[in-house]
Design an enzyme around this catalytic site. Structure first.
Site, PDB file in Angstrom:
ATOM      1  N   TYR A  60      -5.476  53.872 -43.478  1.00 53.32           N
ATOM      2  CA  TYR A  60      -5.552  52.462 -43.059  1.00 53.32           C
ATOM      3  C   TYR A  60      -6.088  51.555 -44.167  1.00 53.32           C
ATOM      4  CZ  TYR A  60      -3.670  53.696 -38.637  1.00 53.32           C
ATOM      5  OH  TYR A  60      -2.789  54.143 -37.677  1.00 53.32           O
ATOM      6  N   GLN A  95       3.610  44.728 -31.812  1.00 48.45           N
ATOM      7  CA  GLN A  95       3.134  46.109 -32.006  1.00 48.45           C
ATOM      8  C   GLN A  95       2.531  46.237 -33.394  1.00 48.45           C
ATOM      9  OE1 GLN A  95       6.276  49.085 -30.364  1.00 48.45           O
ATOM     10  NE2 GLN A  95       7.345  47.198 -30.741  1.00 48.45           N
ATOM     11  N   ASP A  98      -0.494  44.243 -38.775  1.00 48.02           N
ATOM     12  CA  ASP A  98      -0.709  43.252 -39.846  1.00 48.02           C
ATOM     13  C   ASP A  98      -0.970  41.876 -39.211  1.00 48.02           C
ATOM     14  OD1 ASP A  98       1.747  41.566 -39.603  1.00 48.02           O
ATOM     15  OD2 ASP A  98       2.793  43.412 -40.149  1.00 48.02           O
ATOM     16  N   HIS A 113      -1.193  47.148 -30.384  1.00 45.38           N
ATOM     17  CA  HIS A 113      -1.572  48.388 -31.078  1.00 45.38           C
ATOM     18  C   HIS A 113      -2.773  48.189 -32.005  1.00 45.38           C
ATOM     19  CE1 HIS A 113       2.698  50.251 -30.348  1.00 45.38           C
ATOM     20  NE2 HIS A 113       1.922  50.290 -29.294  1.00 45.38           N
ATOM     21  N   GLY A 182      13.036  43.772 -34.263  1.00 43.05           N
ATOM     22  CA  GLY A 182      12.608  44.748 -35.260  1.00 43.05           C
ATOM     23  C   GLY A 182      11.772  45.900 -34.759  1.00 43.05           C
ATOM     24  N   THR A 183      12.179  46.504 -33.631  1.00 42.35           N
ATOM     25  CA  THR A 183      11.466  47.686 -33.165  1.00 42.35           C
ATOM     26  C   THR A 183      12.490  48.707 -32.679  1.00 42.35           C
ATOM     27  OG1 THR A 183       9.877  48.568 -31.545  1.00 42.35           O
ATOM     28  CG2 THR A 183      10.985  46.505 -30.949  1.00 42.35           C
ATOM     29  N   SER A 184      12.230  49.981 -32.977  1.00 41.50           N
ATOM     30  CA  SER A 184      13.240  51.013 -32.740  1.00 41.50           C
ATOM     31  C   SER A 184      13.360  51.408 -31.279  1.00 41.50           C
ATOM     32  CB  SER A 184      12.912  52.252 -33.585  1.00 41.50           C
ATOM     33  OG  SER A 184      11.622  52.726 -33.269  1.00 41.50           O
TER      34      SER A 184
HETATM   35  P1  OAD Z   1       9.994  51.631 -36.306  1.00 42.05           P
HETATM   36  O1  OAD Z   1       9.800  52.044 -37.717  1.00 42.05           O
HETATM   37  O2  OAD Z   1      10.115  52.695 -35.281  1.00 42.05           O
HETATM   38  O3  OAD Z   1      11.297  50.715 -36.188  1.00 42.05           O
HETATM   39  C1  OAD Z   1      11.480  49.612 -37.038  1.00 42.05           C
HETATM   40  C2  OAD Z   1      12.730  48.880 -36.620  1.00 42.05           C
HETATM   41  O4  OAD Z   1      12.854  47.731 -37.435  1.00 42.05           O
HETATM   42  C3  OAD Z   1      14.029  49.676 -36.758  1.00 42.05           C
HETATM   43  O5  OAD Z   1      14.735  49.636 -35.543  1.00 42.05           O
HETATM   44  C4  OAD Z   1      14.800  48.945 -37.864  1.00 42.05           C
HETATM   45  O6  OAD Z   1      16.197  48.892 -37.609  1.00 42.05           O
HETATM   46  C5  OAD Z   1      14.222  47.553 -37.741  1.00 42.05           C
HETATM   47  N1  OAD Z   1      14.313  46.739 -38.981  1.00 42.05           N
HETATM   48  C6  OAD Z   1      14.307  47.144 -40.278  1.00 42.05           C
HETATM   49  N2  OAD Z   1      14.413  46.087 -41.111  1.00 42.05           N
HETATM   50  C7  OAD Z   1      14.483  44.982 -40.327  1.00 42.05           C
HETATM   51  C8  OAD Z   1      14.606  43.581 -40.586  1.00 42.05           C
HETATM   52  N3  OAD Z   1      14.668  43.100 -41.829  1.00 42.05           N
HETATM   53  N4  OAD Z   1      14.655  42.741 -39.515  1.00 42.05           N
HETATM   54  C9  OAD Z   1      14.579  43.220 -38.252  1.00 42.05           C
HETATM   55  N5  OAD Z   1      14.459  44.522 -37.953  1.00 42.05           N
HETATM   56  C10 OAD Z   1      14.406  45.401 -38.971  1.00 42.05           C
HETATM   57  O7  OAD Z   1       8.790  50.627 -35.968  1.00 42.05           O
HETATM   58  P2  OAD Z   1       8.275  50.131 -34.542  1.00 42.05           P
HETATM   59  O8  OAD Z   1       9.367  50.141 -33.554  1.00 42.05           O
HETATM   60  O9  OAD Z   1       7.519  48.880 -34.760  1.00 42.05           O
HETATM   61  O10 OAD Z   1       2.421  52.406 -33.596  1.00 42.05           O
HETATM   62  O11 OAD Z   1       7.258  51.283 -34.184  1.00 42.05           O
HETATM   63  C11 OAD Z   1       6.531  51.203 -32.992  1.00 42.05           C
HETATM   64  C12 OAD Z   1       5.165  51.815 -33.177  1.00 42.05           C
HETATM   65  O12 OAD Z   1       5.300  53.133 -33.698  1.00 42.05           O
HETATM   66  C13 OAD Z   1       4.305  51.102 -34.187  1.00 42.05           C
HETATM   67  O13 OAD Z   1       3.601  50.012 -33.637  1.00 42.05           O
HETATM   68  C14 OAD Z   1       3.371  52.173 -34.622  1.00 42.05           C
HETATM   69  C15 OAD Z   1       4.342  53.294 -34.779  1.00 42.05           C
HETATM   70  O14 OAD Z   1       3.859  54.568 -34.714  1.00 42.05           O
HETATM   71  C16 OAD Z   1       1.182  52.832 -33.901  1.00 42.05           C
HETATM   72  O15 OAD Z   1       0.834  53.083 -35.028  1.00 42.05           O
HETATM   73  C17 OAD Z   1       0.272  52.967 -32.729  1.00 42.05           C
END
Ligand code: OAD
Length: 237
Positions: A60, A95, A98, A113, A182-184
């Site tokens: 971190y 989530q 930052d 988170h 932007g979340t998977s």
């Molecule tokens: P992920 O890494 O799982 O997914 C990121 C998503 O962002 C993917 O679906 C990409 O397609 C998308 N992406 C990439 N570039 C982009 C852009 N320029 N514009 C828009 N989207 C873009 O990250 P999260 O879904 O945020 O939790 O992950 C969820 C949680 O898992 C996080 O909060 C974290 C992690 O483990 C903790 O640490 C508790």
């Protein structure tokens, strides 16, 4: 595509790591993402903290260093501008740990988170989280709470309950439009929010360069980078 927002609409936004990608911060699940180079079990679980708090702080601290260098991008700015138009009819749940949303001007937001710029007592002794932006070179530098517990990152580890869930549920119930950026769609409960919004009859829109795992729950998917798609996406009537 344009999303029209009428005077009766209430907007709930959920963001993930993808919104900060164009600010230079890596996502988690990309092939070169944070979880490719680090094992969740070593840096982001209660067990990891018990076993090796120094390694957790090392991870971190590196996130803090990267976050401090990054700047908000046009996607963060577009959401802050939308909030400026909608006021209390806008709510942002991120989530991300930052602080790029705040630095772009967002006010009505929760970090479900946790937050990179804070630390809290490992004993959950009741003391509020404290501001802490230090980049620790070793565990010996990490401070202690008044109760004697070690300060841990103010981050929700895997297996812990996300923050502010009551408020988040109430805001989703009120929303007529849910925008997810932007979340998977692989981490719960955040990946369920779209289903909760659909139950309430809301329109649900996803923005990102690829379909999330829960894509079928959205009424629309806008394929594109957040920083390119969000500016100009909304028409506030
Ligand atoms: P992920 O890494 O799982 O997914 C990121 C998503 O962002 C993917 O679906 C990409 O397609 C998308 N992406 C990439 N570039 C982009 C852009 N320029 N514009 C828009 N989207 C873009 O990250 P999260 O879904 O945020 O939790 O992950 C969820 C949680 O898992 C996080 O909060 C974290 C992690 O483990 C903790 O640490 C508790």
């Amino acid at each position: 595509m344009t999303i029209s927002i009428g005077s009766e609409d209430r907007v709930f936004v959920l963001t993930g790591a993808g919104i900060s990608a164009e600010s230079g911060l890596p996502t988690f699940r990309a092939s070169d993402g944070l979880w490719a180079g680090n094992r969740i079990e070593d840096v982001c679980t209660p067990d990891a903290w018990e076993r090796n708090p120094g390694k957790v702080w090392e991870f971190y601290s590196a996130r803090r260093a990267a976050g401090a260098k990054a700047q908000p991008n046009p996607a963060h700015v577009a959401l802050a501008a939308l909030e400026g138009r909608l006021g209390d009819r806008f709510f942002l749940c991120t989530q991300n740990v930052d602080d790029l949303h705040e630095r772009a001007g967002s006010k009505r937001l929760v970090h479900m988170h946790g937050e990179l710029t804070k630390a809290r007592c490992e004993n959950e002794c009741g003391q509020a989280p404290v501001e802490d932006r230090r980049i620790y070179a070793s565990l010996d530098e990490v401070g202690r709470c008044v109760c004697g517990g070690r300060l841990r990152p103010h981050i929700v580890f895997f297996g812990e309950i996300p923050l502010e869930m009551g408020r988040i549920e109430r805001e989703i119930q009120k929303a007529t439009l849910m925008l997810v950026v932007g979340t998977s769609g692989s981490v719960y409960p955040a990946a369920s929010f779209v289903h909760w919004a659909r139950l309430g009859g809301a329109r649900t829109v996803y923005v990102g360069p690829e379909e999330p795992l829960n894509a079928s729950a959205f009424t629309e998917v806008v394929v594109g980078k957040a920083g390119e798609a969000l500016p100009g996406l909304f028409r506030v009537e």
